[in-house]
Design an enzyme around this catalytic site. Structure first.
Site: not given
Length: 361
Positions: A36, A119, A137
């Site tokens: 991520e 997120y 996102d």
């Protein structure tokens, strides 16, 4: 809106069509977090080699925590947005020092760590730990804007809150991680920014924008103005076969990277005037500008630069300090040692020329 039907369709499609990316083969929160961080504002094809290098070099959060910041930045070199790398390193150390090497299992606790926003926290908590929290996102914004035909600008805070509310209402209690990955995957592969492949979309039947024929007009974004442009000059100072480089402060743009002394050309200045002024302000020495080595162009997120590198010599015998107003550390290094230091991408566009030193100095 038939929430349950959308969930079923997306999950079935994802389990059938998902790309076999390496982080999808694990529930290890460290590897999911690593993915991520690297993939923020980065294309999969660009970020995948970095993910593989980091996972190989630092297979656990303990390994990453024990690394030096210089090594972490060097491995990140070329990916951009270096704050991500510095925050990643800080977070690894905090997880080891404050959490015994274990990631917090809740999204709200993950957000207390450097560089982990709503997120990333939602992605880690839902995929690794099964917490039913949403993710939003760029891909998810686009998908939801089309399914629900949102005609409000998604750059507005009110619309952003609405998108999170919608995402939360869709996220199921069972398999929330798979669902979150599914909606992100849909935006990345089918519900593209231009020419979405609606004929292959598993939720096309529920897409309000498609029903009205306005899917390519969603999401609505603010019109962006042209980014500013800056003229930059840098001084390539050589002494006894070595070059003077400085390390930028950890905070701020390109923090922790190494560069040649220099800066912006002010209005009305020549490049030579700017070189003399910058070296006086940064190093406390007078330099004599020489010939041009290279001129390169580079674009950052919010501005563009034209960087001109000049060979320069120090006037007199003034000693160079070990640090300066602009750099936390100054070093003399050979061209062969450049590979040991993380440089901004713009510098890389002329570093190879310095290996031809006899032609330049």
């Amino acid at each position: 809106m038939e929430t349950a039907a959308i969930r079923r369709a997306l999950l079935a499609w994802f389990r059938r069509e998902a790309r076999p990316l390496p982080w999808r083969q694990t529930r290890d929160p460290y590897l999911i977090w690593l993915c991520e961080v690297i993939m923020q504002q980065t294309r999969i094809d660009q970020g995948l080699p970095y993910y593989e290098r980091y996972a190989a070099r630092y297979p656990t959060v303990h390994d990453l925590s024990a690394a030096s910041e210089d090594d972490v930045l060097k491995l990140w070199e070329g990916l951009g947005y270096y704050t991500r790398a510095r925050n990643m390193h800080r977070t690894a150390r905090r997880i080891v020092e404050e959490h015994g090497g274990e990631f917090p299992r809740k999204a709200e606790l993950l957000q207390l760590l450097p560089g982990i926003g709503p997120y990333a926290a939602g992605a880690i908590a839902s995929i690794a730990f099964g917490e039913a929290v949403p993710v939003v996102d760029g891909n998810v914004r686009r998908v939801l804007s089309r399914i629900f035909n949102l005609d409000a600008c998604i750059d507005d805070p009110q619309t952003e809150r609405e998108l999170w509310r919608i995402a939360a209402s869709l996220t199921p209690a069972r398999s929330p991680g798979d669902f979150n990955q599914a909606i992100m995957e849909l935006g990345a592969t089918v519900c593209a920014p231009r020419k979405p492949e609606c004929a292959h979309c598993p939720v096309a039947s529920w897409c309000a924008a498609r029903a009205l024929g306005v899917q390519e007009q969603r999401p609505v974004r603010k019109r962006k103005s042209a980014p500013p442009h800056h003229e930059i000059v840098v001084a390539v100072i050589a002494r006894d076969g070595r070059y003077l480089i400085g390390k930028r402060p950890a905070e701020g743009l390109l923090g922790g990277l190494w560069e040649f002394p220099g800066g912006k050309v002010r209005p009305g200045e020549t490049h030579q005037d700017a070189l003399v002024r910058e070296c006086r302000e940064e190093l406390g020495v007078a330099v004599r500008p020489g010939g041009l080595i290279a001129t390169v162009k580079h674009a950052y997120t919010h501005f563009r630069i034209t960087l001109s590198a000049y060979r320069c010599s120090i006037a007199g015998k003034r000693k160079i300090p070990t640090h300066s107003a602009a750099h936390t550390e100054l070093r003399w290094v050979s061209a062969a040692e450049f590979d040991d230091y993380a440089f901004p991408k713009a510098n890389h566009k002329f570093l190879h020329l310095l290996r031809e030193e006899p032609k330049l100095f």
